[in-house]
Design an enzyme around this catalytic site. Structure first.
Site, PDB file in Angstrom:
ATOM      1  NE  ARG A 179      -4.299  -1.349   0.124  1.00  0.00           N
ATOM      2  CZ  ARG A 179      -4.508  -2.334  -0.746  1.00  0.00           C
ATOM      3  NH1 ARG A 179      -3.615  -2.609  -1.677  1.00  0.00           N
ATOM      4  NH2 ARG A 179      -5.626  -3.046  -0.706  1.00  0.00           N
ATOM      5  CG  HIS A 202      -3.713  -0.586  -6.873  1.00  0.00           C
ATOM      6  ND1 HIS A 202      -3.968   0.014  -5.670  1.00  0.00           N
ATOM      7  CD2 HIS A 202      -3.876  -1.918  -6.629  1.00  0.00           C
ATOM      8  CE1 HIS A 202      -4.274  -0.892  -4.758  1.00  0.00           C
ATOM      9  NE2 HIS A 202      -4.220  -2.083  -5.326  1.00  0.00           N
TER      10      HIS A 202
HETATM   11  P1  NDP Z   1      -1.898 -11.869   3.970  1.00  0.00           P
HETATM   12  O1  NDP Z   1      -2.695 -11.404   5.122  1.00  0.00           O
HETATM   13  O2  NDP Z   1      -2.113 -13.252   3.457  1.00  0.00           O
HETATM   14  O3  NDP Z   1      -0.340 -11.741   4.321  1.00  0.00           O
HETATM   15  C1  NDP Z   1       0.177 -10.662   5.012  1.00  0.00           C
HETATM   16  C2  NDP Z   1       1.607 -10.959   5.432  1.00  0.00           C
HETATM   17  O4  NDP Z   1       2.148  -9.802   6.063  1.00  0.00           O
HETATM   18  C3  NDP Z   1       1.705 -12.091   6.446  1.00  0.00           C
HETATM   19  O5  NDP Z   1       2.876 -12.835   6.211  1.00  0.00           O
HETATM   20  C4  NDP Z   1       1.814 -11.332   7.765  1.00  0.00           C
HETATM   21  O6  NDP Z   1       2.483 -12.027   8.784  1.00  0.00           O
HETATM   22  C5  NDP Z   1       2.665 -10.162   7.327  1.00  0.00           C
HETATM   23  N1  NDP Z   1       2.549  -9.065   8.283  1.00  0.00           N
HETATM   24  C6  NDP Z   1       1.428  -8.372   8.647  1.00  0.00           C
HETATM   25  N2  NDP Z   1       1.729  -7.458   9.592  1.00  0.00           N
HETATM   26  C7  NDP Z   1       3.058  -7.574   9.815  1.00  0.00           C
HETATM   27  C8  NDP Z   1       3.962  -6.913  10.677  1.00  0.00           C
HETATM   28  N3  NDP Z   1       3.568  -5.924  11.516  1.00  0.00           N
HETATM   29  N4  NDP Z   1       5.255  -7.291  10.673  1.00  0.00           N
HETATM   30  C9  NDP Z   1       5.674  -8.290   9.857  1.00  0.00           C
HETATM   31  N5  NDP Z   1       4.872  -8.967   9.017  1.00  0.00           N
HETATM   32  C10 NDP Z   1       3.582  -8.603   8.994  1.00  0.00           C
HETATM   33  O7  NDP Z   1      -2.107 -10.814   2.806  1.00  0.00           O
HETATM   34  P2  NDP Z   1      -1.960 -11.007   1.219  1.00  0.00           P
HETATM   35  O8  NDP Z   1      -0.668 -11.683   0.948  1.00  0.00           O
HETATM   36  O9  NDP Z   1      -3.184 -11.584   0.657  1.00  0.00           O
HETATM   37  O10 NDP Z   1      -1.901  -9.474   0.754  1.00  0.00           O
HETATM   38  C11 NDP Z   1      -0.895  -8.625   1.230  1.00  0.00           C
HETATM   39  C12 NDP Z   1      -1.149  -7.194   0.828  1.00  0.00           C
HETATM   40  O11 NDP Z   1      -0.879  -7.010  -0.560  1.00  0.00           O
HETATM   41  C13 NDP Z   1      -2.591  -6.706   0.948  1.00  0.00           C
HETATM   42  O12 NDP Z   1      -2.913  -6.396   2.289  1.00  0.00           O
HETATM   43  C14 NDP Z   1      -2.601  -5.487   0.066  1.00  0.00           C
HETATM   44  O13 NDP Z   1      -2.176  -4.358   0.803  1.00  0.00           O
HETATM   45  C15 NDP Z   1      -1.544  -5.823  -0.992  1.00  0.00           C
HETATM   46  N6  NDP Z   1      -2.159  -6.090  -2.297  1.00  0.00           N
HETATM   47  C16 NDP Z   1      -1.791  -5.307  -3.360  1.00  0.00           C
HETATM   48  C17 NDP Z   1      -2.282  -5.553  -4.610  1.00  0.00           C
HETATM   49  C18 NDP Z   1      -1.841  -4.763  -5.779  1.00  0.00           C
HETATM   50  O14 NDP Z   1      -2.370  -4.938  -6.881  1.00  0.00           O
HETATM   51  N7  NDP Z   1      -0.851  -3.892  -5.614  1.00  0.00           N
HETATM   52  C19 NDP Z   1      -3.248  -6.640  -4.861  1.00  0.00           C
HETATM   53  C20 NDP Z   1      -3.560  -7.396  -3.678  1.00  0.00           C
HETATM   54  C21 NDP Z   1      -3.019  -7.125  -2.456  1.00  0.00           C
HETATM   55  P3  NDP Z   1       1.815 -13.347   9.443  1.00  0.00           P
HETATM   56  O15 NDP Z   1       1.972 -14.410   8.362  1.00  0.00           O
HETATM   57  O16 NDP Z   1       2.657 -13.606  10.607  1.00  0.00           O
HETATM   58  O17 NDP Z   1       0.391 -12.978   9.725  1.00  0.00           O
HETATM   59  C1  OXD Z   2      -5.762  -5.043  -3.290  1.00  0.00           C
HETATM   60  C2  OXD Z   2      -6.433  -5.831  -4.306  1.00  0.00           C
HETATM   61  O1  OXD Z   2      -5.924  -5.322  -2.102  1.00  0.00           O
HETATM   62  O2  OXD Z   2      -6.434  -5.397  -5.480  1.00  0.00           O
HETATM   63  O3  OXD Z   2      -5.032  -4.116  -3.670  1.00  0.00           O
HETATM   64  O4  OXD Z   2      -6.936  -6.899  -3.990  1.00  0.00           O
END
Ligand code: NDP
Ligand code: OXD
Length: 313
Positions: A228, A276
């Site tokens: 983000r 994005h």
């Molecule tokens: P998940 O919830 O599956 O994974 C999140 C990961 O981040 C986990 O490994 C989690 O750790 C880790 N995490 C969260 N908080 C912390 C912290 N404080 N310190 C260290 N590690 C942390 O999410 P997704 O993989 O599905 O998606 C991730 C992000 O990608 C979304 O939230 C979104 O912001 C972004 N996104 C962007 C897109 C784009 O087109 N640019 C599309 C889709 C998503 P743990 O495993 O220990 O919980």
């Molecule tokens: C996001 C998505 O979270 O596109 O950015 O799913």
């Protein structure tokens, strides 16, 4: 016993309702699906499928009890202001992992094979020979190894890059050296050639891509942010690019999307912006995931991928 029909509101500023509504209507023949702004009486809305809150906020729907996010990330739903009783599930579409991996691999390869430098050389009319290096000498770190980060880290490792993953809780991923928690962040960052951010945006991760973190990377490292925009302190990135601490950044997400026309990123020769597009739920497959979760909620069964409102992801 069959539950009484309910009304589902759809609202997104990103996803095309004409792609989603016919699919959801077919998959949920007993429910009424309404695409905002054609919502009817707000008092009749039971469930919602949303990217962001519709104008006026969710307080307008007194009966609303469940939100299925269209995004994998949910920060844009502004969880802090949602009534505590409201349950929220996020998008986990198996098609998005490979899409995100492809985006990040493309960005990493562009830096590893120095296409960024070759583009600059060409524009300057120079024939600069930069010898390629083996991926073995280009360590990549993935912040956030959840649904998308794990697939991405594994794809990078399969390409021959030494890959590290960083998460909140300890994880184990084949071919990836895993680090967890704040105490292991310095070891995770040490010596990385490229850093990929795939974290969710929470109070803990806001502004995490800042000067202090960049200073732990070697001079000339690269940043790829597809998490983000608010993970990044933009002024710190500009300073790190000016000092040479960072050699380039690929940004798929920004504080403001699109950024204002006078934003320095637009014309910065070491910044690549993409709008994005790293990964997006595909209605072809994802509509059935959404419908399934709605049916689960309606039958009072556990919904999939429910967001921990306290944790924020
Ligand atoms: P998940 O919830 O599956 O994974 C999140 C990961 O981040 C986990 O490994 C989690 O750790 C880790 N995490 C969260 N908080 C912390 C912290 N404080 N310190 C260290 N590690 C942390 O999410 P997704 O993989 O599905 O998606 C991730 C992000 O990608 C979304 O939230 C979104 O912001 C972004 N996104 C962007 C897109 C784009 O087109 N640019 C599309 C889709 C998503 P743990 O495993 O220990 O919980
Ligand atoms: C996001 C998505 O979270 O596109 O950015 O799913």
């Amino acid at each position: 016993m069959e539950a009484a029909p309910c009304t589902v509101l759809f609202h997104s500023t990103l996803d095309d309702p004409s792609e989603w509504i016919p699919r959801l209507s077919t998959l949920l023949p007993n429910e009424t699906i309404r695409a905002w702004p054609d919502e009817g009486d707000p008092a009749n809305i039971d469930l919602a499928v949303l990217w962001t809150q519709p104008p006026g906020g969710l307080e307008r729907y007194p009966r609303l009890s469940f939100v299925q996010s269209l995004g994998a990330g949910v920060n844009q739903l502004e969880l802090d202001v949602l009534p505590p009783r409201l349950r929220v599930a996020r998008m986990v579409d198996p098609a998005m992992g490979p899409m995100m991996a492809e985006y990040c691999l493309t960005a990493v390869l562009r830096y590893h094979r120095r296409f960024d430098a070759h583009e600059r050389s060409q524009r300057a009319g120079r024939w600069d020979f930069i010898p390629p290096v083996s991926p073995r000498h280009f360590p990549v770190g993935v912040m956030g190894v959840g649904e998308l980060g794990a697939v991405t880290a594994t794809a990078l490792a399969a390409h021959g890059f030494p890959v590290r993953g960083w998460s909140s809780r300890p994880r184990s991923l084949s071919g990836v050296t895993c680090f967890a928690g704040h105490s292991e962040l310095p070891a995770f960052l040490d010596g990385l050639a490229a850093l990929v951010c795939l974290l969710p945006l929470t109070a803990q991760t806001r502004g995490i891509l800042n000067a202090a973190l960049f200073d732990r990377l070697p001079n000339g490292a690269y940043l790829i942010n597809a998490g983000r925009g608010a993970h990044l302190v933009e002024a710190d990135l500009l300073a790190a690019l000016a000092s040479g601490r960072l050699a380039g950044a690929t940004l798929d997400v920004l504080h403001e999307e699109p950024p204002p026309s006078d934003h320095p990123f637009w014309r910065h020769e070491r910044v690549l912006l993409t709008p994005h597009v790293a990964a997006l739920a595909d209605p072809d497959g994802a509509a059935s995931l959404v419908a399934d979760n709605i049916m689960r909620f309606r039958r009072s069964e556990p919904v999939l991928n429910e967001v921990d409102r306290m944790r924020g992801y």
